[in-house]
Design a protein around this motif. Structure first.
Motif, mmCIF file in Angstrom:
data_model
loop_
_atom_site.group_PDB
_atom_site.id
_atom_site.type_symbol
_atom_site.label_atom_id
_atom_site.label_comp_id
_atom_site.label_asym_id
_atom_site.label_seq_id
_atom_site.Cartn_x
_atom_site.Cartn_y
_atom_site.Cartn_z
ATOM 1 N N ALA A 44 -10.158 -35.910 -9.904
ATOM 2 C CA ALA A 44 -10.371 -35.179 -11.151
ATOM 3 C C ALA A 44 -9.261 -35.515 -12.141
ATOM 4 C CB ALA A 44 -10.404 -33.677 -10.877
ATOM 5 N N SER A 45 -8.075 -35.796 -11.620
ATOM 6 C CA SER A 45 -6.950 -36.169 -12.481
ATOM 7 C C SER A 45 -5.986 -37.072 -11.714
ATOM 8 C CB SER A 45 -6.199 -34.923 -12.970
ATOM 9 O OG SER A 45 -5.569 -34.263 -11.871
ATOM 10 N N VAL A 46 -5.362 -37.980 -12.451
ATOM 11 C CA VAL A 46 -4.363 -38.884 -11.878
ATOM 12 C C VAL A 46 -3.175 -38.940 -12.828
ATOM 13 C CG1 VAL A 46 -3.805 -41.279 -11.307
ATOM 14 C CG2 VAL A 46 -5.991 -40.312 -10.584
ATOM 15 N N THR A 47 -1.983 -38.712 -12.298
ATOM 16 C CA THR A 47 -0.763 -38.787 -13.096
ATOM 17 C C THR A 47 0.094 -39.933 -12.572
ATOM 18 O OG1 THR A 47 -0.770 -36.386 -13.469
ATOM 19 C CG2 THR A 47 1.299 -37.561 -13.865
ATOM 20 N N LEU A 48 0.468 -40.817 -13.477
ATOM 21 C CA LEU A 48 1.307 -41.968 -13.134
ATOM 22 C C LEU A 48 2.723 -41.694 -13.628
ATOM 23 C CD1 LEU A 48 -1.136 -44.799 -14.255
ATOM 24 C CD2 LEU A 48 -0.917 -43.757 -11.980
ATOM 25 N N THR A 49 3.675 -41.722 -12.711
ATOM 26 C CA THR A 49 5.063 -41.419 -13.054
ATOM 27 C C THR A 49 5.955 -42.605 -12.716
ATOM 28 O OG1 THR A 49 4.699 -39.072 -12.549
ATOM 29 C CG2 THR A 49 6.986 -39.827 -12.683
ATOM 30 N N VAL A 50 6.691 -43.092 -13.719
ATOM 31 C CA VAL A 50 7.609 -44.215 -13.523
ATOM 32 C C VAL A 50 9.035 -43.673 -13.517
ATOM 33 C CG1 VAL A 50 8.450 -46.402 -14.449
ATOM 34 C CG2 VAL A 50 6.017 -45.808 -14.652
ATOM 35 N N ARG A 51 9.785 -44.043 -12.494
ATOM 36 C CA ARG A 51 11.186 -43.606 -12.372
ATOM 37 C C ARG A 51 12.112 -44.813 -12.352
ATOM 38 N NH1 ARG A 51 8.386 -39.691 -9.393
ATOM 39 N NH2 ARG A 51 9.063 -37.532 -9.777
ATOM 40 N N ASP A 52 13.344 -44.598 -12.849
ATOM 41 C CA ASP A 52 14.320 -45.683 -12.818
ATOM 42 C C ASP A 52 15.048 -45.693 -11.481
ATOM 43 O OD1 ASP A 52 16.206 -43.641 -12.892
ATOM 44 O OD2 ASP A 52 16.714 -43.939 -15.009
ATOM 45 N N GLU A 53 16.073 -46.532 -11.364
ATOM 46 C CA GLU A 53 16.804 -46.690 -10.110
ATOM 47 C C GLU A 53 17.478 -45.403 -9.660
ATOM 48 O OE1 GLU A 53 19.396 -50.124 -10.241
ATOM 49 O OE2 GLU A 53 18.049 -51.115 -11.643
ATOM 50 N N ASP A 54 17.782 -44.513 -10.606
ATOM 51 C CA ASP A 54 18.443 -43.244 -10.278
ATOM 52 C C ASP A 54 17.449 -42.134 -9.978
ATOM 53 O OD1 ASP A 54 20.999 -44.389 -10.682
ATOM 54 O OD2 ASP A 54 20.823 -44.076 -12.845
ATOM 55 N N THR A 110 0.027 -39.444 -8.500
ATOM 56 C CA THR A 110 -0.374 -38.110 -8.065
ATOM 57 C C THR A 110 -1.837 -37.906 -8.422
ATOM 58 O OG1 THR A 110 1.877 -37.283 -8.467
ATOM 59 C CG2 THR A 110 0.129 -35.642 -8.194
ATOM 60 N N ALA A 111 -2.690 -37.887 -7.409
ATOM 61 C CA ALA A 111 -4.136 -37.745 -7.639
ATOM 62 C C ALA A 111 -4.616 -36.423 -7.054
ATOM 63 C CB ALA A 111 -4.884 -38.914 -6.997
ATOM 64 N N ALA A 165 -4.688 -32.687 -3.048
ATOM 65 C CA ALA A 165 -4.190 -34.052 -3.209
ATOM 66 C C ALA A 165 -5.145 -35.078 -2.593
ATOM 67 C CB ALA A 165 -2.822 -34.180 -2.568
ATOM 68 N N ILE A 166 -5.255 -36.205 -3.270
ATOM 69 C CA ILE A 166 -6.044 -37.342 -2.784
ATOM 70 C C ILE A 166 -5.078 -38.472 -2.460
ATOM 71 C CG2 ILE A 166 -7.743 -39.106 -3.413
ATOM 72 C CD1 ILE A 166 -9.054 -37.059 -5.231
ATOM 73 N N ALA A 167 -5.254 -39.078 -1.292
ATOM 74 C CA ALA A 167 -4.351 -40.157 -0.877
ATOM 75 C C ALA A 167 -4.439 -41.339 -1.828
ATOM 76 C CB ALA A 167 -4.687 -40.601 0.543
ATOM 77 N N ALA A 168 -3.276 -41.886 -2.171
ATOM 78 C CA ALA A 168 -3.208 -43.049 -3.062
ATOM 79 C C ALA A 168 -2.228 -44.066 -2.495
ATOM 80 C CB ALA A 168 -2.772 -42.618 -4.462
ATOM 81 N N GLU A 169 -2.569 -45.336 -2.582
ATOM 82 C CA GLU A 169 -1.697 -46.413 -2.133
ATOM 83 C C GLU A 169 -1.249 -47.233 -3.340
ATOM 84 O OE1 GLU A 169 -3.760 -48.741 0.705
ATOM 85 O OE2 GLU A 169 -3.893 -47.139 2.208
#
Length: 219
Positions: free
Chosen positions: A122-132, A172-173, A180-184
Motif C-alpha cells: 500500500a505504501s513504500v518509503t525509500l530512505t537514504v542514509r550517509d556513512e554516519d 519500508t513497505a 510490514a512486507i519483506a523487501a530485498e
C-alpha cells in the motif's frame, strides 16, 4: 557465472588433495609405529634380517617422498585457485554490476539501487542514509510486487548536493493493514578496483567493497 564455476571446481580439487594428504600422513604414521615396534620387540639374538629391514626403510622413504609431493600439490592447487579467481575478477573492471547489498557509492553524481517486494504494497518509503547513519533523503517508491529501480542524484532533502561518499538504502513497505512486507535490496554500480589478496576476490564500487560471489549480474 564464470567466477562461481571456477570456484566450485577448484574447491573440489583442493578437497581431494587435502584428503589424499591426510591419507598419506596416516599411512606414514602407522608404518613408522609398526617399524619402531618391530625393533623394540625383536630378539637380540635373532635380529630382523638386514635385507628385510632395508626394504622397510625404502618403503618408509617412499612414503616420505609421497607426502612431500602431496604437500607441494596442495600449494600448487591453492596458487592456481588464487590465480584463476583473480584473473577472472579482473574482467569486472569498468563494468556495471548488480550485487547483493544495500550500501553503494555516489558515482558520476548518482547512486543506484534495485529493490524487490514479495507482494503488492500500500505504501513504500525509500530512505537514504550517509556513512554516519543520518538520513539525507527520503521519498515514496513504487509499490508493485517484484523488482524496481531507484536512482538518487545526490540532492539531500535539505537541498544540499552530495558529490561523493557511500550511502545505504532502507526500504519500508507496508500493506493496507500497516503490516510490514519483506523487501530485498541490491546495489548497482561500476567496478573501479579489484582486490585479489584475500581468499576470494573483492570488487571496489567507488568506496564500497563487494565480494565477487555477491555479484548477481554483469553488464
Amino acid at each position: 557465472m564464470q567466477v562461481d564455476s571456477l570456484s566450485s571446481s577448484t574447491v573440489t580439487t583442493t578437497s581431494s588433495a587435502k584428503s589424499s594428504s591426510a591419507s598419506l600422513a596416516g599411512s606414514y604414521q602407522s608404518f613408522l609405529t609398526l617399524l619402531l615396534k618391530q625393533l623394540e620387540v625383536q630378539d637380540p639374538t635373532n635380529p630382523v634380517d638386514t635385507a628385510q629391514y632395508t626394504s622397510q626403510l625404502v618403503q618408509l622413504s617412499s612414503l616420505e617422498q609421497q607426502m612431500s609431493m602431496s604437500d607441494k600439490l596442495d600449494e600448487l592447487t591453492s596458487a592456481v585457485q588464487a590465480l584463476g579467481t583473480g584473473s577472472s575478477a579482473l574482467g569486472y573492471l569498468g563494468r556495471t554490476v548488480t550485487a547483493e547489498g544495500d550500501t553503494t557509492a555516489l558515482q558520476n553524481g548518482a547512486a543506484n539501487w534495485e529493490y524487490s517486494l514479495n507482494s503488492e504494497a500500500a505504501s513504500v518509503t525509500l530512505t537514504v542514509r550517509d556513512e554516519d547513519g543520518a538520513i539525507v533523503y527520503q521519498d515514496s517508491g513504487a509499490t508493485g510486487q517484484g523488482s524496481h529501480s531507484f536512482t538518487w542524484d545526490g540532492t539531500g532533502r535539505d537541498g544540499a548536493v552530495h558529490t561523493s561518499g557511500t550511502y545505504s538504502l532502507t526500504v519500508t513497505a507496508l500493506d493496507s493493514s500497516k503490516a510490514a512486507i519483506a523487501a530485498e535490496t541490491r546495489i548497482k554500480g561500476t567496478v573501479t578496483s579489484v582486490d585479489t589478496s584475500g581468499t576470494s576476490a573483492a570488487l571496489g564500487i567507488g568506496g564500497v567493497s563487494v565480494p565477487a560471489d555477491d555479484v548477481l549480474s554483469l553488464s
